[in-house]
Design a protein around this motif. Structure first.
Motif, PDB file in Angstrom:
ATOM      1  N   ARG A 219       0.862  -1.181   0.000  1.00 42.38           N
ATOM      2  CA  ARG A 219       0.000   0.000   0.000  1.00 42.38           C
ATOM      3  C   ARG A 219       0.897   1.229   0.000  1.00 42.38           C
ATOM      4  O   ARG A 219       1.673   1.445   0.919  1.00 42.38           O
ATOM      5  CB  ARG A 219      -0.916  -0.028   1.228  1.00 42.38           C
ATOM      6  N   THR A 220       0.797   2.027  -1.057  1.00 45.87           N
ATOM      7  CA  THR A 220       1.696   3.168  -1.178  1.00 45.87           C
ATOM      8  C   THR A 220       1.330   4.268  -0.181  1.00 45.87           C
ATOM      9  O   THR A 220       0.272   4.249   0.445  1.00 45.87           O
ATOM     10  CB  THR A 220       1.703   3.736  -2.604  1.00 45.87           C
ATOM     11  N   PHE A 221       2.209   5.223  -0.080  1.00 46.86           N
ATOM     12  CA  PHE A 221       2.185   6.263   0.941  1.00 46.86           C
ATOM     13  C   PHE A 221       0.880   7.054   0.939  1.00 46.86           C
ATOM     14  O   PHE A 221       0.383   7.486  -0.107  1.00 46.86           O
ATOM     15  CB  PHE A 221       3.361   7.199   0.698  1.00 46.86           C
ATOM     16  N   SER A 222       0.331   7.253   2.123  1.00 48.49           N
ATOM     17  CA  SER A 222      -0.876   8.054   2.306  1.00 48.49           C
ATOM     18  C   SER A 222      -0.476   9.398   2.912  1.00 48.49           C
ATOM     19  O   SER A 222      -0.130   9.477   4.097  1.00 48.49           O
ATOM     20  CB  SER A 222      -1.851   7.320   3.246  1.00 48.49           C
ATOM     21  N   PRO A 223      -0.482  10.480   2.119  1.00 52.15           N
ATOM     22  CA  PRO A 223       0.022  11.772   2.607  1.00 52.15           C
ATOM     23  C   PRO A 223      -0.818  12.352   3.744  1.00 52.15           C
ATOM     24  O   PRO A 223      -2.037  12.183   3.785  1.00 52.15           O
ATOM     25  CB  PRO A 223      -0.045  12.680   1.377  1.00 52.15           C
ATOM     26  N   SER A 224      -0.154  13.033   4.650  1.00 55.05           N
ATOM     27  CA  SER A 224      -0.872  13.837   5.645  1.00 55.05           C
ATOM     28  C   SER A 224      -1.161  15.202   5.020  1.00 55.05           C
ATOM     29  O   SER A 224      -0.657  15.535   3.939  1.00 55.05           O
ATOM     30  CB  SER A 224      -0.035  13.991   6.911  1.00 55.05           C
ATOM     31  N   HIS A 225      -1.981  16.011   5.709  1.00 55.72           N
ATOM     32  CA  HIS A 225      -2.376  17.304   5.144  1.00 55.72           C
ATOM     33  C   HIS A 225      -2.271  18.438   6.166  1.00 55.72           C
ATOM     34  O   HIS A 225      -3.134  19.318   6.222  1.00 55.72           O
ATOM     35  CB  HIS A 225      -3.802  17.221   4.597  1.00 55.72           C
ATOM     36  N   PHE A 226      -1.228  18.403   6.969  1.00 52.47           N
ATOM     37  CA  PHE A 226      -0.985  19.516   7.885  1.00 52.47           C
ATOM     38  C   PHE A 226      -0.661  20.773   7.081  1.00 52.47           C
ATOM     39  O   PHE A 226       0.195  20.743   6.203  1.00 52.47           O
ATOM     40  CB  PHE A 226       0.183  19.210   8.820  1.00 52.47           C
ATOM     41  N   GLU A 227      -1.323  21.858   7.406  1.00 51.71           N
ATOM     42  CA  GLU A 227      -1.000  23.144   6.791  1.00 51.71           C
ATOM     43  C   GLU A 227      -0.177  23.933   7.799  1.00 51.71           C
ATOM     44  O   GLU A 227      -0.693  24.738   8.571  1.00 51.71           O
ATOM     45  CB  GLU A 227      -2.276  23.875   6.371  1.00 51.71           C
ATOM     46  N   GLY A 228       1.129  23.670   7.777  1.00 45.99           N
ATOM     47  CA  GLY A 228       2.038  24.243   8.762  1.00 45.99           C
ATOM     48  C   GLY A 228       2.753  23.131   9.506  1.00 45.99           C
ATOM     49  O   GLY A 228       2.696  21.957   9.140  1.00 45.99           O
ATOM     50  N   GLU A 229       3.449  23.493  10.581  1.00 48.64           N
ATOM     51  CA  GLU A 229       4.205  22.534  11.387  1.00 48.64           C
ATOM     52  C   GLU A 229       3.280  21.884  12.412  1.00 48.64           C
ATOM     53  O   GLU A 229       2.639  22.559  13.218  1.00 48.64           O
ATOM     54  CB  GLU A 229       5.354  23.262  12.102  1.00 48.64           C
ATOM     55  N   TRP A 230       3.218  20.547  12.385  1.00 46.16           N
ATOM     56  CA  TRP A 230       2.228  19.852  13.209  1.00 46.16           C
ATOM     57  C   TRP A 230       2.451  20.048  14.697  1.00 46.16           C
ATOM     58  O   TRP A 230       1.503  20.055  15.482  1.00 46.16           O
ATOM     59  CB  TRP A 230       2.194  18.361  12.856  1.00 46.16           C
ATOM     60  N   ARG A 231       3.717  20.234  15.105  1.00 42.23           N
ATOM     61  CA  ARG A 231       3.994  20.438  16.534  1.00 42.23           C
ATOM     62  C   ARG A 231       3.589  21.830  17.020  1.00 42.23           C
ATOM     63  O   ARG A 231       3.549  22.092  18.213  1.00 42.23           O
ATOM     64  CB  ARG A 231       5.490  20.224  16.824  1.00 42.23           C
ATOM     65  N   GLU A 232       3.310  22.705  16.063  1.00 40.50           N
ATOM     66  CA  GLU A 232       2.995  24.093  16.417  1.00 40.50           C
ATOM     67  C   GLU A 232       1.527  24.427  16.161  1.00 40.50           C
ATOM     68  O   GLU A 232       1.172  25.573  15.905  1.00 40.50           O
ATOM     69  CB  GLU A 232       3.908  25.032  15.629  1.00 40.50           C
ATOM     70  N   GLY A 233       0.694  23.418  16.218  1.00 36.76           N
ATOM     71  CA  GLY A 233      -0.743  23.659  16.114  1.00 36.76           C
ATOM     72  C   GLY A 233      -1.300  23.646  14.702  1.00 36.76           C
ATOM     73  O   GLY A 233      -2.441  24.102  14.484  1.00 36.76           O
TER      74      GLY A 233
END
Length: 426
Positions: free
Chosen positions: A291-305
């Motif tokens: 199963r190929t890569f499933s992208p995430s969709h964070f708009e910005g840095e995930w550790r910073e909210g």
């Protein structure tokens, strides 16, 4: 929040048709060898007709022609979705139960994947269970692998529920659909290789042993008929890489004495080792899906909210795969085609979901991975996993299609062998 469930049309008659086909083939084979020469010729003609009709029937009912790429397409409205809800499925983790956690918009549920130039049928639980009867399917990898398994069990929940057959001494969880003798297994192995956890979660350094596969799954290979490998995201984490009992590189380790190594290089080494381990097992005659890569969709840095606030799918021209995501995807394709081109004995298939899932920024839990009473200022939004129900349910549509194609190919193979046998006996 609750949804009214719209039931999927039953494929009862199609399922009975497939079962009847196989029974017919067996009966005809018995008649073939039991008859006299003249009767034999007539029986052979009947068998040929039955087999030809069976093969043509499955091909007619298949979703696509040989030349259609089911993984290239777009998301289109589906007023009938979803096919289960958070109140009809027992397998949903709270962190993916977006409806229970108060997500107010329901539009993300009303889409289906339509390939270019053909159709992809929605998941049919009865057909699926008949095709995988007497088999074991293992989901091996990270938490998205578990997310996929739970989605599939939810799609099956409208038909039948499994029994938990997990054992305390096994490194995995398993459930059995007893009336079909079908078992599903969830085996956590986020890197596929052996690793040591860092002292501080998410901030420390992992130790990865790239030439030592995780025995928690490799020791079980012979027990499986289907293997679904699902991993990638964990390779973005800081790690020191080991091979042949020595350090060969690192990613994000800030040690001037260690060579900087791209994480996707290490991912490729691990995937190649996994493929070789599967092929080395002479007792394994099943099918392995990457199963190929499933992208995430964070708009910005995930550790910073950072969040994923979009409420509709992208069109194919609105987004593009790039950076680490593109590197992972290309590495997976490279290693997959390497093993296929070498003509390896065991069957490998590509569950190429990356392009489809890149277009679904609206399907993640976001802040609704937690109930209102559990959200704090430091709660991280989840733009990696998928809501249940949600876009991840399409993964089982793809999987069922590929299993149907496998069964069709087997029927054509049986037809060819019997025609050769008949020709030799004339």
């Amino acid at each position: 929040m609750e949804l009214h469930l719209i039931k999927k049309p039953s494929a009862y008659f199609y399922n009975i048709n497939i079962i009847t086909i196989f029974i017919t083939i067996i009966i005809m084979m018995i008649l073939l060898f039991a008859s006299s020469t003249s009767t034999y010729k007539r029986s052979a003609e009947i068998v040929d007709a039955a087999l030809t009709n069976a093969a043509e029937d499955i091909q007619t009912k298949s979703d696509t022609s040989e030349n259609c790429d089911i993984f290239s397409g777009e998301w289109v409205p589906d007023p009938n979705a979803p096919y289960y809800t958070n109140t009809t499925c027992w397998a949903i983790y709270e962190t993916q139960d977006c409806l229970k956690n108060g997500r107010p918009d329901l539009g993300f549920l009303k889409w289906r994947w339509r390939p270019d130039g053909c159709e992809l049928s929605p998941f049919d639980p009865f057909l699926f269970l008949n095709l995988v009867r007497d088999r074991t399917m293992a989901f091996i990898g990270d938490s998205l692998s578990r997310n996929h398994l739970q989605s599939m069990m939810c799609l099956l929940s409208g038909s039948v529920n499994p029994v938990d057959v997990s054992k305390p001494d096994n490194p995995y969880s398993s459930w059995k659909y007893e009336s079909y003798n079908f078992t599903v297994v969830n085996l956590r192995s986020p890197f596929l290789v052996r690793f040591d956890e860092p002292a501080a979660a998410n901030t420390g350094i992992f130790q990865l042993y790239l030439d030592e596969l995780d025995e928690s799954w490799t020791s079980q290979i012979d027990d499986f008929d289907y293997i679904i490998l699902s991993f990638g995201h964990w390779y973005s984490r800081s790690a020191v890489y080991h091979q042949k009992r020595r350090v060969v590189g690192c990613h994000g380790c800030h040690d001037p004495n260690i060579t900087r190594t791209p994480p996707t290089h290490s991912l490729g080494v691990a995937l190649r080792a996994a493929f070789e381990a599967i092929n080395s097992r002479r007792s394994f005659h099943g099918t392995t899906f990457l199963r190929t890569f499933s992208p995430s969709h964070f708009e910005g840095e995930w550790r910073e909210g950072a969040d994923c606030p979009r409420r509709r799918p992208f069109t194919r021209n609105e987004t593009a795969l790039e950076g680490f995501f593109l590197d992972v995807y290309e590495t997976q394709l490279k290693e997959y085609f390497r093993v296929v081109e070498r003509g390896k004995m065991n069957k490998f298939r590509l569950l190429d979901l990356t392009r489809a899932m890149l277009m679904r920024p609206d399907g993640h839990p976001s802040r609704y991975g937690h109930g209102p009473d559990k959200r704090t200022a430091g709660t991280i939004n989840d733009c990696l996993h998928w809501c249940l129900p949600g876009p991840i349910d399409s993964w089982s549509d793809f999987l069922l299609h590929m299993i149907k194609m496998e069964q069709r190919d087997k029927l054509f193979s049986v037809n060819k062998k019997m025609m050769l046998n008949k020709s030799n006996n004339y």
